[in-house]
Design an enzyme around this catalytic site. Structure first.
Site, PDB file in Angstrom:
ATOM      1  N   CYS A 205      -0.069  -3.358 -10.343  1.00  0.00           N
ATOM      2  CA  CYS A 205       1.092  -3.087 -11.204  1.00  0.00           C
ATOM      3  C   CYS A 205       1.517  -1.624 -11.111  1.00  0.00           C
ATOM      4  O   CYS A 205       2.385  -1.185 -11.859  1.00  0.00           O
ATOM      5  CB  CYS A 205       0.782  -3.462 -12.657  1.00  0.00           C
ATOM      6  SG  CYS A 205      -0.595  -2.561 -13.377  1.00  0.00           S
TER       7      CYS A 205
ATOM      8  N   GLU B 179       5.521  -4.613  -9.136  1.00  0.00           N
ATOM      9  CA  GLU B 179       4.282  -5.374  -8.964  1.00  0.00           C
ATOM     10  C   GLU B 179       4.184  -5.715  -7.479  1.00  0.00           C
ATOM     11  O   GLU B 179       5.166  -6.168  -6.871  1.00  0.00           O
ATOM     12  CB  GLU B 179       4.344  -6.652  -9.798  1.00  0.00           C
ATOM     13  CG  GLU B 179       3.015  -7.307 -10.040  1.00  0.00           C
ATOM     14  CD  GLU B 179       2.408  -6.953 -11.392  1.00  0.00           C
ATOM     15  OE1 GLU B 179       1.281  -7.388 -11.649  1.00  0.00           O
ATOM     16  OE2 GLU B 179       3.053  -6.238 -12.181  1.00  0.00           O
TER      17      GLU B 179
END
EC number: 2.1.1.-
Length: 361
Positions: A319, A353
């Site tokens: 992330c 992401e």
């Protein structure tokens, strides 16, 4: 695809492609998000005026110090069920002083399967009259309600929802607890799960998963391996993962309540953990070939990186591209990047992401 969505996605593609070029990855796979109604959770402040009450967010001024209140009547990035409920709920709250008095925040947690949990947060103690009013409201709107105040948590129904995904020719149920982390973009989450399973195709031996959370990736990945050991430190996430494993009738997963650092110590025989003995987990009985990691934004610590370098395959969901980049400097000393993906989990923000599959050189 609208130009505004395409533009922000292309900026992320350009950033990732440039940043990771030194690792000579294969062509970037790009997984788009719906342009609207993609967030399954939303949190709003409740703003009270003399004659009104409304959902609000704060917008920081350019200097970052001053905040401006922004009235929110609709929230297009949130799931349609949240948008549909927002005005209905607000009207009910306004009509009942037991429910509106000193209410300062409302949180929504929705699922693709149609469940809804609303958390009402107050600056006052909640009493029996509040509970009766909240029960009536939950019944009327067909939702679950949680009331929170300092030192108080009153649950009307459940403090969780159950999401359901169709994947690999079967459905997977997930308990999502109100205060625990869940992937907010369900449609992109499904694409991430499918990508991870594709990356695991043809894997032999057993799977180790670090930072497993509620078992989001663990459940579908378990179909690709004979045995899976998943680790997670947060108790609530461990309980949710165990519930999910039982509900989905999967029998080849064990969950160990360990941090990544603690697992490294246990795996290398440096320290024994009663938690493992109590859960009847024998780490040495596993023959790991693949490790799956989905670490927090800070990335992976140096000791765990050394551990990962001993595995044939590493599937890494990130992330934070910056910490992934730093971690890859170490991991590409022993592995090469053979799959590379971008998941637009958070459209219209700078957050990215990404996923990589690394295989031993």
């Amino acid at each position: 695809m609208t130009s505004s969505y395409r533009q922000q996605l292309q900026a992320k593609i350009d950033r990732i492609t440039t940043q990771f070029s030194e690792f000579t990855p294969p062509t970037l796979e790009v997984f788009e998000s719906p342009e609207q109604h993609f967030r399954m959770r939303a949190e709003f402040r409740i703003w009270h005026t003399e004659n009104d009450m409304f959902y609000a967010m704060f917008e920081r001024n350019d200097d970052g110090k001053q905040k401006t209140v922004v009235r929110i009547d609709e929230f297009p990035i949130a799931d349609k069920s949240i948008n549909d409920l927002m005005p209905l709920l607000l009207a009910e709250l306004k009509a009942n002083s037991l429910l509106s008095q000193r209410l300062f925040e409302v949180d929504f947690l929705a699922t693709l399967s149609g469940e809804m949990l609303v958390t009402l947060i107050y600056h006052r103690k909640l009493n029996q009259e509040w509970e009766q009013a909240a029960k009536a409201l939950a019944e009327k709107l067909n939702i679950k309600i949680m009331g929170r105040s300092r030192g108080q948590k009153i649950v009307i129904g459940d403090d969780f929802v159950v999401e359901e995904f169709e994947l690999l020719n079967r459905s997977f149920k997930y308990k999502q607890i109100e205060s625990s982390f869940t992937q907010p973009n369900a449609q992109v989450c499904k694409k991430m799960l499918q990508w991870a399973c594709d990356a695991a195709e043809g894997s032999k031996k057993h799977l180790l998963e670090l930072y497993c959370g509620n078992g989001n990736f663990t459940l579908p990945l378990s179909l690709k391996f004979e045995r899976v050991l998943a680790t997670e430190l947060a108790k609530s996430s461990v309980y949710a993962a165990q519930w999910n494993i039982e509900q989905n009738q999967i029998d080849n997963i064990q969950v160990a309540r360990l941090s990544a650092e603690e697992f490294t110590q246990a795996y290398q025989g440096e320290r024994e953990f009663r938690r493992l003995q109590e859960a009847y987990i024998d780490i040495q009985s596993y023959d790991f070939g693949t490790v799956f990691v989905d670490p927090p934004r800070a990335g992976i610590d140096d000791e765990t990186l050394k551990l990962l370098q001993g595995f044939e395959r590493i599937i890494y969901i990130s992330c934070n591209p910056d910490t992934l980049y730093e971690n890859l400097k170490t991991l590409t000393q022993t592995h090469r990047v053979t799959k590379f993906a971008l998941f637009d989990q958070f459209p219209y923000t700078h957050h990215v992401e990404s996923g990589v599959l690394l295989e031993k050189i």
